[in-house]
Motif scaffolding. Structure first.
Motif, PDB file in Angstrom:
ATOM      1  N   VAL A 165       0.760  -1.160   0.078  1.00 20.11           N
ATOM      2  CA  VAL A 165       0.077  -0.174   0.012  1.00 20.11           C
ATOM      3  C   VAL A 165       0.835   1.283   0.020  1.00 20.11           C
ATOM      4  N   LYS A 166       1.972   1.101   0.734  1.00 18.19           N
ATOM      5  CA  LYS A 166       2.727   2.365   0.624  1.00 18.19           C
ATOM      6  C   LYS A 166       3.563   2.465  -0.697  1.00 18.19           C
ATOM      7  N   MET A 167       3.715   1.438  -1.383  1.00 13.48           N
ATOM      8  CA  MET A 167       4.216   1.644  -2.669  1.00 13.48           C
ATOM      9  C   MET A 167       3.242   2.027  -3.869  1.00 13.48           C
ATOM     10  N   GLY A 168       1.770   2.092  -3.068  1.00 14.96           N
ATOM     11  CA  GLY A 168       0.928   2.653  -4.148  1.00 14.96           C
ATOM     12  C   GLY A 168       0.131   1.583  -4.960  1.00 14.96           C
ATOM     13  N   PHE A 169       0.121   0.028  -4.516  1.00 16.34           N
ATOM     14  CA  PHE A 169      -0.524  -0.799  -5.052  1.00 16.34           C
ATOM     15  C   PHE A 169      -1.600  -1.158  -4.210  1.00 16.34           C
ATOM     16  N   TYR A 170      -2.771  -1.684  -5.045  1.00 13.67           N
ATOM     17  CA  TYR A 170      -3.958  -2.113  -4.318  1.00 13.67           C
ATOM     18  C   TYR A 170      -4.012  -3.464  -4.096  1.00 13.67           C
ATOM     19  N   ILE A 171      -4.769  -3.861  -2.920  1.00 17.30           N
ATOM     20  CA  ILE A 171      -4.910  -5.214  -2.435  1.00 17.30           C
ATOM     21  C   ILE A 171      -6.189  -5.795  -3.242  1.00 17.30           C
ATOM     22  N   GLY A 172      -6.092  -6.665  -3.998  1.00 18.04           N
ATOM     23  CA  GLY A 172      -7.025  -7.804  -4.341  1.00 18.04           C
ATOM     24  C   GLY A 172      -7.892  -8.690  -3.386  1.00 18.04           C
ATOM     25  N   VAL A 173      -9.020  -8.584  -3.065  1.00 15.24           N
ATOM     26  CA  VAL A 173      -9.764  -9.300  -2.184  1.00 15.24           C
ATOM     27  C   VAL A 173     -10.902 -10.113  -2.759  1.00 15.24           C
ATOM     28  N   GLY A 174     -11.013 -11.374  -2.567  1.00 16.54           N
ATOM     29  CA  GLY A 174     -11.939 -12.134  -3.284  1.00 16.54           C
ATOM     30  C   GLY A 174     -12.678 -13.109  -2.204  1.00 16.54           C
ATOM     31  N   GLY A 175     -13.182 -14.138  -2.754  1.00 15.62           N
ATOM     32  CA  GLY A 175     -14.033 -15.193  -1.848  1.00 15.62           C
ATOM     33  C   GLY A 175     -13.594 -15.588  -0.589  1.00 15.62           C
ATOM     34  N   VAL A 176     -12.013 -15.598  -0.728  1.00 12.31           N
ATOM     35  CA  VAL A 176     -11.640 -16.422   0.551  1.00 12.31           C
ATOM     36  C   VAL A 176     -11.572 -15.666   1.808  1.00 12.31           C
ATOM     37  N   VAL A 177     -12.241 -14.139   1.576  1.00 11.97           N
ATOM     38  CA  VAL A 177     -11.995 -13.644   2.584  1.00 11.97           C
ATOM     39  C   VAL A 177     -13.874 -13.965   3.540  1.00 11.97           C
ATOM     40  N   THR A 178     -14.262 -14.570   2.693  1.00 11.54           N
ATOM     41  CA  THR A 178     -15.546 -15.096   3.347  1.00 11.54           C
ATOM     42  C   THR A 178     -15.403 -16.366   4.017  1.00 11.54           C
ATOM     43  N   PRO A 193      -6.746   0.373   4.436  1.00 11.27           N
ATOM     44  CA  PRO A 193      -7.748   1.401   4.195  1.00 11.27           C
ATOM     45  C   PRO A 193      -8.630   0.933   2.831  1.00 11.27           C
ATOM     46  N   LEU A 194      -9.960   1.247   2.898  1.00 10.90           N
ATOM     47  CA  LEU A 194     -10.864   0.973   2.126  1.00 10.90           C
ATOM     48  C   LEU A 194     -10.219   1.440   0.516  1.00 10.90           C
ATOM     49  N   THR A 195      -9.703   2.632   0.449  1.00 13.80           N
ATOM     50  CA  THR A 195      -9.124   3.322  -0.560  1.00 13.80           C
ATOM     51  C   THR A 195      -8.073   2.359  -1.313  1.00 13.80           C
ATOM     52  N   SER A 196      -7.489   1.486  -0.569  1.00 10.54           N
ATOM     53  CA  SER A 196      -6.458   0.409  -1.333  1.00 10.54           C
ATOM     54  C   SER A 196      -6.991  -0.856  -1.590  1.00 10.54           C
ATOM     55  N   ILE A 197      -8.320  -1.024  -1.457  1.00 13.32           N
ATOM     56  CA  ILE A 197      -8.975  -2.243  -1.643  1.00 13.32           C
ATOM     57  C   ILE A 197      -9.677  -2.443  -3.116  1.00 13.32           C
ATOM     58  N   VAL A 198      -9.392  -3.639  -3.945  1.00 14.49           N
ATOM     59  CA  VAL A 198     -10.287  -3.680  -5.030  1.00 14.49           C
ATOM     60  C   VAL A 198     -10.902  -5.110  -4.842  1.00 14.49           C
ATOM     61  N   LEU A 199     -12.278  -5.059  -5.314  1.00 10.56           N
ATOM     62  CA  LEU A 199     -13.075  -6.503  -5.285  1.00 10.56           C
ATOM     63  C   LEU A 199     -12.693  -7.368  -6.531  1.00 10.56           C
ATOM     64  N   GLU A 200     -12.494  -8.626  -6.338  1.00 11.53           N
ATOM     65  CA  GLU A 200     -12.194  -9.521  -7.427  1.00 11.53           C
ATOM     66  C   GLU A 200     -12.948 -10.997  -7.039  1.00 11.53           C
ATOM     67  N   THR A 201     -13.162 -11.990  -8.165  1.00 19.46           N
ATOM     68  CA  THR A 201     -13.515 -13.265  -7.910  1.00 19.46           C
ATOM     69  C   THR A 201     -12.679 -14.424  -8.194  1.00 19.46           C
TER      70      THR A 201
END
Length: 259
Positions: A165-178, A193-201
């Motif tokens: 996140v410090k380097m400016g990358f987003y964190i991809g979060v998918g089904g595993v979080v469930t 931060p929610l500003t650094s998260i994107v949704l994926e499947t």
């Protein structure tokens, strides 16, 4: 509308119902999809699919499991696909030491070459990293400074997420979080931060609860958004809205072109 940042609709698991399923996305609340390639054949297919569906974009790149098929000729042909206006990223690229289908040196070589390709074309990168945390971070620090990107299907510690996140990358979060046993990823979501998260499947893989073990598709991404909302103690619409804005920024897609 939900922005699905990582899908594989070129996969043969969708051959029987691909068109009907994709045509149901808008009604199901999914506004935009980025279809991600893995092999060279899929590079061509994702571009073709993106041309057929206004709400779909493509990422072109070779997954670490398939870099054995790369040579200079194939690499040049792949680069030629980046000129298509629906191609918004290079990916998925990276390192996979779990399956170890290709040597680590070969994976690293083509990972670096594809990062250089993204820089040459001013495109973000979609990073695959499995059981290769240290080497992935090293390569990114040395060769991806200043590039936009997402660490797809993030599976490492919250400390490492913080670094990205410090380097400016987003964190991809998918089904595993469930999943009930996904303590580490839930900690990452809680801290990031929610500003650094994107949704994926990553569909057709990694379906969320209550569909775990079945074929995944982008209509199930709402379960990922719901899980993130619970973890971060915010409402569902906030998660959808912010992650959509994040994805638009990541992929450089104008709001005018998002359905």
């Amino acid at each position: 509308m939900i922005f699905e940042t990582h899908a594989h609709y070129d996969d043969e698991q969708f051959d029987a119902d691909r068109e009907g399923l994709l045509n149901s996305m808008q009604a199901g609340g999914v506004g935009t999809i980025v279809n991600i390639s893995a092999s060279f054949d899929s590079c061509r297919t994702v571009v073709e699919l993106a041309g057929r569906y206004p709400f779909m974009y493509a990422a072109v790149g070779i997954h670490p499991d398939h870099v054995g098929s790369l040579d200079e000729k194939v690499f040049d042909e792949m680069e030629g696909l980046l000129d298509n206006e629906k191609v918004v990223a290079v990916g998925e690229i990276g390192l996979d030491y779990y399956w170890d289908n290709e040597s680590h040196d070969l994976q690293r070589k083509w990972f670096i070459r594809q990062l250089e390709l993204a820089r040459r074309h001013n495109l973000p990168v979609v990073i695959h990293s499995r059981d290769a945390a240290e080497d992935t971070l090293e390569v990114i620090k040395e060769h991806a400074q200043g590039l936009k990107g997402v660490i797809h299907c993030f599976s490492y510690s919250r400390e490492l997420a913080r670094e990205y996140v410090k380097m400016g990358f987003y964190i991809g979060v998918g089904g595993v979080v469930t999943f009930k046993n996904a303590k580490k990823l839930k900690e990452v979501v809680e801290e990031t931060p929610l500003t650094s998260i994107v949704l994926e499947t990553d569909c057709p893989y990694l379906a969320p609860e209550p569909y775990r073990g079945k074929r995944n598709n982008s209509l199930y991404i709402r379960y990922v958004a719901e899980a993130i909302a619970r973890i971060k103690n915010v409402d569902y619409d906030t998660v959808v809205g912010q992650t959509e804005a994040n994805a638009i920024e990541l992929y450089g897609i104008s709001d005018n072109f998002v359905v």
